[in-house]
Enzyme design. Structure first.
Site, short mmCIF file in Angstrom:
data_model
loop_
_atom_site.label_atom_id
_atom_site.label_comp_id
_atom_site.label_asym_id
_atom_site.label_seq_id
_atom_site.Cartn_x
_atom_site.Cartn_y
_atom_site.Cartn_z
N HIS A 62 1.00 -1.18 -0.11
CA HIS A 62 -0.03 0.06 0.02
C HIS A 62 0.85 1.37 0.01
O HIS A 62 0.57 2.21 -0.64
CB HIS A 62 -1.11 -0.03 1.13
CG HIS A 62 -2.00 -1.06 0.85
ND1 HIS A 62 -2.09 -2.02 2.07
CD2 HIS A 62 -2.79 -1.31 -0.11
CE1 HIS A 62 -3.14 -2.76 1.59
NE2 HIS A 62 -3.62 -2.46 0.24
N GLY A 138 -14.81 -0.07 -12.47
CA GLY A 138 -13.72 1.04 -12.79
C GLY A 138 -13.25 1.12 -14.31
O GLY A 138 -13.28 2.34 -14.90
N ASP A 155 -5.44 -0.61 -8.36
CA ASP A 155 -5.11 -1.69 -7.52
C ASP A 155 -6.17 -2.97 -7.61
O ASP A 155 -6.90 -3.09 -6.85
CB ASP A 155 -5.39 -0.88 -5.96
CG ASP A 155 -5.26 -1.99 -4.87
OD1 ASP A 155 -5.49 -1.54 -3.86
OD2 ASP A 155 -4.79 -3.11 -4.96
N1 SAM Z 1 -3.28 -5.80 -3.43
C1 SAM Z 1 -4.33 -6.77 -4.36
C2 SAM Z 1 -3.68 -7.51 -5.50
O1 SAM Z 1 -2.16 -7.07 -5.73
O2 SAM Z 1 -3.92 -8.72 -6.04
C3 SAM Z 1 -5.41 -6.08 -4.78
C4 SAM Z 1 -6.36 -5.75 -3.87
S1 SAM Z 1 -8.10 -5.29 -4.05
C5 SAM Z 1 -8.58 -6.33 -2.96
C6 SAM Z 1 -8.43 -5.81 -5.70
C7 SAM Z 1 -9.73 -5.39 -5.84
O3 SAM Z 1 -10.09 -5.13 -7.33
C8 SAM Z 1 -11.05 -6.44 -5.70
O4 SAM Z 1 -11.68 -5.85 -4.44
C9 SAM Z 1 -11.83 -6.51 -6.90
O5 SAM Z 1 -13.23 -6.52 -6.28
C10 SAM Z 1 -11.35 -5.03 -7.37
N2 SAM Z 1 -11.74 -5.25 -8.94
C11 SAM Z 1 -11.61 -6.17 -9.84
N3 SAM Z 1 -11.94 -5.68 -11.04
C12 SAM Z 1 -12.63 -4.33 -11.06
C13 SAM Z 1 -13.31 -3.39 -11.69
N4 SAM Z 1 -13.19 -3.81 -13.10
N5 SAM Z 1 -13.82 -2.20 -11.30
C14 SAM Z 1 -13.30 -1.92 -9.80
N6 SAM Z 1 -13.00 -2.98 -9.08
C15 SAM Z 1 -12.40 -4.07 -9.39
#
Ligand code: SAM
Length: 276
Positions: A62, A138, A155
Site C-alpha cells: 500500500h 472501474g 489496485d
Molecule cells: N493488492 C491486491 C493484489 O495485488 O492482488 C489487490 C487488492 S484489492 C482487494 C483488488 C480489488 O479489485 C478487488 O476488491 C476487486 O473486487 C477489485 N476489482 C476487480 N475488477 C474491478 C473493476 N473492473 N472495477 C473495480 N474494482 C475491481
C-alpha cells in the site's frame, strides 16, 4: 487437527499458511471471498483463493503503490483508485499532504464490507472527508470521466473476472484521457518470476500511450515469489524524480527505496525490453 490455507500460485506451487480460524467465506456477485486468521501474517483476505492482503505485510504494497507517484507528481491533488476495496491504498492516499480528494471505485461491495468488519487498520479512511467511495466498475467509470485526475492507481486483482479489462490497452487509453495534462497512472503488474506475460501486457500497453513508462519493484512476502512489480505511466514528469520530501511515517517506503525500486535485475530488464 491442523488447519492450513493454501494459495496455488502456479499449478505446481502452493503458498501455505497455518490458520487458526476462518472468519468469513462467501461467494459474492464477482468472486469467492474469504477472511482467515493465520499464525504468521495475522488476518488474511483472499479473493478466488488468492492472497489480497494481510495484517502483517500490507504496508509494503500500500505504501509502494501510492507514495512513488504521490511524491513524484508536483501537485497530486485529485487521486482515483480503481479496485482497492480493502482500503489500504486509500489510507495512504488520504494521509498525503498534497492530496485534496481521493475517489475509490470498487466493483464488489462485499470486499469493502469484509474490510470494515475485519481490517479496521485498512478500512479506516472510507469515511474521511477527503475520500469518496463508489461501488462501480472501474472500466466504465474511467470511460465516463475526462481530464479529471492527477493520479490514477489501479489496485486490481490479477487479470481474471472483472479485472481482465483493467489490463487492456483500451482501458489504458481511457485512463490517459481521464487524467489531467500532467497525469500519472500506476498499476500493480504482478510477479516478474511467475507473471511475465502480465508485465509485458501492462508495460507495453502503457508504454504505447504514455510519454514515460517505468517498472519498479518491492518485496512482498505473501505475494507470489515475494517480488512484486508496479508499472507507472506518466504524461510529463519522471516518476524516479522525487518532488515532495514528505515526512509521512512509513514502514517500507523511503526516498532511497523510491529510487532503488526502479533499479531492475537483468532478467526484469529483459522482460520489458522485449516489448519496446
Ligand atoms: N493488492 C491486491 C493484489 O495485488 O492482488 C489487490 C487488492 S484489492 C482487494 C483488488 C480489488 O479489485 C478487488 O476488491 C476487486 O473486487 C477489485 N476489482 C476487480 N475488477 C474491478 C473493476 N473492473 N472495477 C473495480 N474494482 C475491481
Amino acid at each position: 487437527m491442523e488447519l492450513w490455507v493454501t494459495e496455488y500460485q502456479t499449478p505446481a506451487l502452493g503458498f501455505a499458511c497455518k490458520a487458526r480460524e476462518t472468519l468469513r467465506t462467501e461467494q459474492t456477485d464477482y468472486q469467492h471471498l474469504s477472511v482467515v486468521v493465520t499464525e504468521q501474517f495475522g488476518k488474511m483476505l483472499l479473493l478466488d483463493g488468492m492472497v489480497m492482503t494481510t495484517e502483517k505485510d500490507e504496508y509494503v504494497y500500500h505504501e509502494m503503490i501510492t507514495m512513488v507517484a504521490l511524491n513524484s507528481h508536483p501537485h497530486p491533488k485529485n487521486v482515483l483508485i480503481i479496485g482497492g476495496g480493502d482500503g489500504g491504498a486509500l489510507r495512504e492516499v488520504v494521509r498525503h499532504p498534497g492530496v485534496e480528494k481521493a475517489t475509490l471505485v470498487e466493483i464488489d461491495e462485499r470486499v469493502v464490507k469484509a474490510s470494515r468488519d475485519f481490517f479496521p487498520e485498512l478500512s479506516c479512511s472510507f469515511d474521511e472527508t477527503k475520500a469518496q467511495l463508489i461501488i462501480a466498475d472501474g472500466v466504465k467509470y474511467v470511460s465516463e470521466h475526462k481530464n479529471s485526475f492527477d493520479i490514477i492507481i489501479v489496485d486490481s486483482t490479477e487479470p481474471v473476472g472483472p479485472a481482465v479489462e483493467l489490463f487492456s490497452k483500451s482501458f489504458y487509453q481511457n485512463v490517459y484521457e481521464c487524467l489531467n495534462d500532467e497525469g500519472m497512472l500506476v498499476v500493480q503488474s504482478e510477479s516478474p518470476f511467475f507473471n511475465q506475460d502480465v508485465i509485458k501486457m501492462a508495460y507495453n500497453g502503457i508504454n504505447d500511450i504514455f510519454l514515460l513508462t517505468r517498472l519498479y519493484l518491492a518485496n512482498i512476502p505473501t505475494y507470489p515469489s515475494g517480488l512484486w512489480s508496479f508499472t507507472i505511466g506518466s504524461k510529463v514528469h519522471n516518476p524516479e524524480e522525487i518532488k515532495h520530501e514528505c515526512n509521512l511515517p512509513c514502514k517500507y517506503y523511503t526516498p532511497e527505496i523510491h529510487q532503488a525500486a526502479f533499479k531492475l535485475p537483468a532478467f526484469v530488464q529483459t522482460i520489458i525490453a522485449a516489448g519496446e
